[in-house]
Design an enzyme around this catalytic site. Sequence first.
Site, PDB file in Angstrom:
ATOM      1  N   HIS A  60      -3.254  -2.483   4.452  1.00  0.00           N
ATOM      2  CA  HIS A  60      -2.683  -2.807   5.770  1.00  0.00           C
ATOM      3  C   HIS A  60      -3.278  -1.917   6.874  1.00  0.00           C
ATOM      4  CE1 HIS A  60      -0.016  -5.009   3.099  1.00  0.00           C
ATOM      5  NE2 HIS A  60       0.212  -3.872   2.470  1.00  0.00           N
ATOM      6  N   GLU A  98       4.633   1.525   5.160  1.00  0.00           N
ATOM      7  CA  GLU A  98       3.691   1.528   4.046  1.00  0.00           C
ATOM      8  C   GLU A  98       2.283   1.862   4.514  1.00  0.00           C
ATOM      9  OE1 GLU A  98       2.953  -2.207   2.172  1.00  0.00           O
ATOM     10  OE2 GLU A  98       1.371  -1.294   0.944  1.00  0.00           O
ATOM     11  N   HIS A 153      -1.325   1.097  -2.181  1.00  0.00           N
ATOM     12  CA  HIS A 153      -0.203   0.405  -1.545  1.00  0.00           C
ATOM     13  C   HIS A 153       1.111   0.994  -2.050  1.00  0.00           C
ATOM     14  CE1 HIS A 153      -2.195  -3.366   0.111  1.00  0.00           C
ATOM     15  NE2 HIS A 153      -3.183  -2.831  -0.600  1.00  0.00           N
ATOM     16  N   GLU A 229       0.183  -0.018  -6.704  1.00  0.00           N
ATOM     17  CA  GLU A 229       1.446  -0.040  -5.965  1.00  0.00           C
ATOM     18  C   GLU A 229       2.205   1.204  -6.434  1.00  0.00           C
ATOM     19  OE1 GLU A 229       2.407  -2.007  -3.597  1.00  0.00           O
ATOM     20  OE2 GLU A 229       1.482  -3.981  -3.851  1.00  0.00           O
TER      21      GLU A 229
HETATM   22 ZN    ZN Z   1       0.806  -3.282   0.592  1.00  0.00          ZN
END
Ligand code: ZN
Length: 266
Positions: A60, A98, A153, A229
């Site tokens: 992102h 995030e 992430h 993640e």
């Molecule tokens: Zn993400």
Amino acid sequence: MTAILRVASTVAAIGLIAACGSHSTDAKPLSSTSAAPSSAVVTDAARSLAGLVVVLDPGHDGGNAAHMDVINTPVPDGRGRSKACNTTGTSTFAGYTEHAFNWDVANRVRAELEARGVQVVMTRHSDDGVGPCVNVRAQIGNDANAAAVVSIHADGNEKPNAHGFHVNYSSPPLNQSQATASPKLAVALRDSLEAAGYPPATYIGRDGLYPRADLAGLNLSTEPTALVECGNMHNSGDAAVLTSPDGRQRIADAITAGIVNYLSAG
Ligand SMILES: [Zn+2]
């Protein structure tokens, strides 16, 4: 060689979801006290990593939310369909984003790898830009002939008791790298995070691994690539670790160890 890579047990894809949000279950959260720093120590430092290229991809970007017209642009997903250029990512309920987490951890990993002589290429160069699109991020890794590409992430699962990390890679594989190297990289990252005291996700994948077909950045990569993640930002225990500078450093240590172990295994 004393690399800790071990053969992945049979891994079943549980289903296809979007990155950073979904599924659930319960169990103990990431413990802020159980991650022994010593367990993140690299198991094989004998081989020089100087000159190797590693691409780090902090997921992102801080400007995405204000430019939805840009990040909603369809781009190829690598399997004949399309995906949004990018997404905003998730955040903790307290508002820690995030994209900021990803950026912080990626820079910590970058510093550790560069200290070992690794040449690090980042897919973005600030935390207030827009994008780049996921297909562009994949191309950066491909163009760099990266020895490893690691996307960073944190998840935003809707069930607050869902917790733990999981490592994604493209499956079914679309090229030889995805068939062999990417699963090995994913296992190395899984092993280093688990060795550092982080529990595998309780709500997705199996044993901390999640082979999947729906992430364009993984599908479009021709280099060894995995997406971590690091935890569920909607789980209070995980969020305590993810929002803590010490927690982020320990996660970065573990990711670095996984990368180094993978590279050292040759
Ligand atoms: Zn993400």
